[in-house]
Enzyme design. Structure first.
Site, PDB file in Angstrom:
ATOM      1  N   ASP A 179     -50.714  66.812   0.502  1.00  0.00           N
ATOM      2  CA  ASP A 179     -49.868  67.775   1.197  1.00  0.00           C
ATOM      3  C   ASP A 179     -50.335  69.204   0.861  1.00  0.00           C
ATOM      4  O   ASP A 179     -51.262  69.382   0.064  1.00  0.00           O
ATOM      5  CB  ASP A 179     -48.413  67.537   0.739  1.00  0.00           C
ATOM      6  CG  ASP A 179     -47.420  67.810   1.853  1.00  0.00           C
ATOM      7  OD1 ASP A 179     -47.756  68.586   2.764  1.00  0.00           O
ATOM      8  OD2 ASP A 179     -46.308  67.258   1.800  1.00  0.00           O
ATOM      9  N   ASP A 240     -42.743  67.386  10.430  1.00  0.00           N
ATOM     10  CA  ASP A 240     -42.275  66.103   9.883  1.00  0.00           C
ATOM     11  C   ASP A 240     -41.356  65.398  10.878  1.00  0.00           C
ATOM     12  O   ASP A 240     -40.484  66.032  11.489  1.00  0.00           O
ATOM     13  CB  ASP A 240     -41.434  66.341   8.616  1.00  0.00           C
ATOM     14  CG  ASP A 240     -42.272  66.825   7.462  1.00  0.00           C
ATOM     15  OD1 ASP A 240     -43.498  66.993   7.624  1.00  0.00           O
ATOM     16  OD2 ASP A 240     -41.685  67.041   6.386  1.00  0.00           O
TER      17      ASP A 240
HETATM   18  C1  GLA Z   1     -43.855  67.488   3.500  1.00  0.00           C
HETATM   19  C2  GLA Z   1     -44.583  66.391   4.264  1.00  0.00           C
HETATM   20  C3  GLA Z   1     -43.713  65.160   4.370  1.00  0.00           C
HETATM   21  C4  GLA Z   1     -43.344  64.678   2.980  1.00  0.00           C
HETATM   22  C5  GLA Z   1     -42.665  65.808   2.205  1.00  0.00           C
HETATM   23  C6  GLA Z   1     -42.441  65.438   0.751  1.00  0.00           C
HETATM   24  O1  GLA Z   1     -42.763  67.968   4.188  1.00  0.00           O
HETATM   25  O2  GLA Z   1     -44.960  66.838   5.535  1.00  0.00           O
HETATM   26  O3  GLA Z   1     -44.378  64.123   5.067  1.00  0.00           O
HETATM   27  O4  GLA Z   1     -44.493  64.258   2.309  1.00  0.00           O
HETATM   28  O5  GLA Z   1     -43.446  67.005   2.240  1.00  0.00           O
HETATM   29  O6  GLA Z   1     -41.832  66.451   0.033  1.00  0.00           O
END
Ligand code: GLA
Length: 451
Positions: A179, A240
């Site tokens: 990430d 997300d």
């Molecule tokens: C980001 C990512 C998600 C998840 C969260 C975890 O938002 O895009 O897919 O991994 O972090 O904190």
């Protein structure tokens, strides 16, 4: 070795079958013979990866005292590994069990290495990896390029990239999602390629999922998809997913609106990732669940379920385990599909070319009134003259062959899809063949590994 031949991106990009005049057969021909050739040099994920990922359904639930069954702990991942291995998932290709955020301790160890939370992962990651490998599955883990993960756990700063790659490899991890919270664009520019090199250097094949483009706005010129294809096996381009139909729609819209830029980036070994499947959770109706699965297959998307496999309904299971649909998603040619039409009636038509001159069509209703009778012909959708056998992916019925000029009507439920697998009749043997034989043949065409 990484191949560097002709720039197939240009060719694929030049095929934009958006209007009825397009010739899909030409598109299929060109796409088949000039597949995108840039790929991370680890030989992994020649078809979109499939498995289970904790985040959307289980988030950062670390309260194991009050919620022992659902908290982020080794138990959750062992439970899900049991389900993948025992409930028919693994044989269909769902082989990854992926840990997301909130798995680690708040501190690195004395040597500066990441370590799992000792209460929630008392056996440590190597033991969990063994448990997963013993069941014929693979283990994925989560890291974050930056000072902290998005959930506030220790991140991987540039100076820690080598250490963390070595740690993951030493634990027997098979995939890393990296990430990008709490890093700036310069650090990301350095860090994502560096991690790719560091993973390759471990000598342990570790698939690499990069969230980098999602932090760059997802589109060129900020995002360099040629470079991404060289360093990552998949990448998150956009927001997300949440447990709602609105969220699914916003993702589908964004990927379709930008398909001219995104479609050429995908191919064997390197995939766009519109995020997890939320089928079996709380936000989607049955029709919407079918739509997510169909549209993710069109997009050649990774199929990571984020749901509770211990309590999944039969309806959700049937959608997620639909063999022909999985075969379409996993088509070895690996060409991402496109939205062909956006009708004023709020019907949208999607198409994806498949191996062996097959293709798939998805008729998608954005309406909210009643089943809509959509009338068209294959010719209007750009198919060249010929006879086509049509298999309805959700009803399992083979329909009478269509020519390019046959008018047909499909009835599409509100927020639902009708999904067809098509192939020229010469590939289907004799007319009047027994339907069960035809069914076997469908699998042969679209998914040889299922046989
Ligand atoms: C980001 C990512 C998600 C998840 C969260 C975890 O938002 O895009 O897919 O991994 O972090 O904190």
């Amino acid at each position: 070795m990484r191949e560097r031949g002709c720039d197939s991106n240009v060719r694929i990009n030049s095929i934009k079958p958006k209007n009825p005049e397009m010739d899909l057969s030409l598109a299929i021909y060109v796409l088949a013979f000039f597949p995108t050739i840039f790929a991370l040099d680890n030989g992994l994920m020649k078809t979109p990866p499939m498995g289970w990922l904790a985040w959307e359904r289980f988030r950062c639930d670390i309260d194991c005292r009050h919620d022992p069954k659902n908290c982020i702990s080794e138990r959750l991942f062992m439970d899900m590994a049991d389900r993948l291995a025992e409930d028919g998932w693994r044989e269909l290709g769902y082989i990854y069990i992926n840990i997301d955020d909130c798995w680690s301790s708040m501190e690195r160890d004395k040597e500066g290495r990441l370590q799992p939370d000792p209460q929630r992962f008392p056996g440590g990651i190597p033991k969990l990896a063994r448990y997963i490998h013993d069941r014929g599955l693979k283990l994925g883990i989560y890291g974050d390029l930056g000072t902290h993960t998005c959930g506030g756990y220790p991140g991987t700063t540039l100076d820690k990239i080598h250490t963390d790659a070595q740690t993951f490899a030493g634990w027997g991890v098979d995939m890393l999602k990296l990430d990008g919270c709490y890093s700036n664009s310069t650090e990301q520019e350095q860090g994502y390629p560096l991690m790719s090199k560091a993973l390759n250097a471990t000598g342990h094949p570790i698939a690499y999922s990069c969230s980098w483009p999602a932090y760059q706005g997802g589109l060129p010129p900020n995002v360099n998809y040629t470079q991404l294809g060289e360093i990552c096996n998949l990448w998150r381009n956009y927001d997300d997913i949440e447990d709602s139909w609105d969220s699914v729609l916003s993702i589908v819209d964004w990927f379709s609106d930008n398909q001219d830029l995104l479609q050429p980036a995908a191919g064997p070994g390197h995939w766009n990732d519109p995020d997890m499947l939320i089928i079996g959770d709380f936000g989607l109706s049955l029709e919407q669940s079918r739509s997510q699965m169909a549209l993710w297959a069109i997009m050649a998307a990774p199929l990571f379920m984020s749901n509770d496999l211990r309590t999944l309904s039969n309806n959700a299971r049937a959608i997620l385990q639909n063999k022909v649909l999985i075969g379409i998603n996993q088509d070895p040619m690996g060409v991402q599909g496109r939205r062909l039409l956006k009708e004023k009636t709020h019907i949208e038509v999607f198409w994806r070319p498949l191996s062996d001159s097959a293709s798939t069509l998805v008729f998608f209703s954005r309406r909210s009134d009643m089943p809509y009778r959509y009338r068209s012909s294959l010719g209007k959708l750009g198919y060249k003259a010929g006879n086509y056998k049509v298999y309805d992916v959700f009803t399992g019925q083979t329909m009478p062959a269509l020519t390019d000029t046959t008018n047909f009507t499909v009835s599409i439920n509100p927020s639902g899809v009708v999904m067809w697998l098509l192939s020229p009749t010469k590939l289907w043997g004799r007319e009047g063949e027994h339907p069960s034989l035809l069914h076997n043949h469908v699998e042969e065409i679209v998914h040889p590994i299922l046989l």
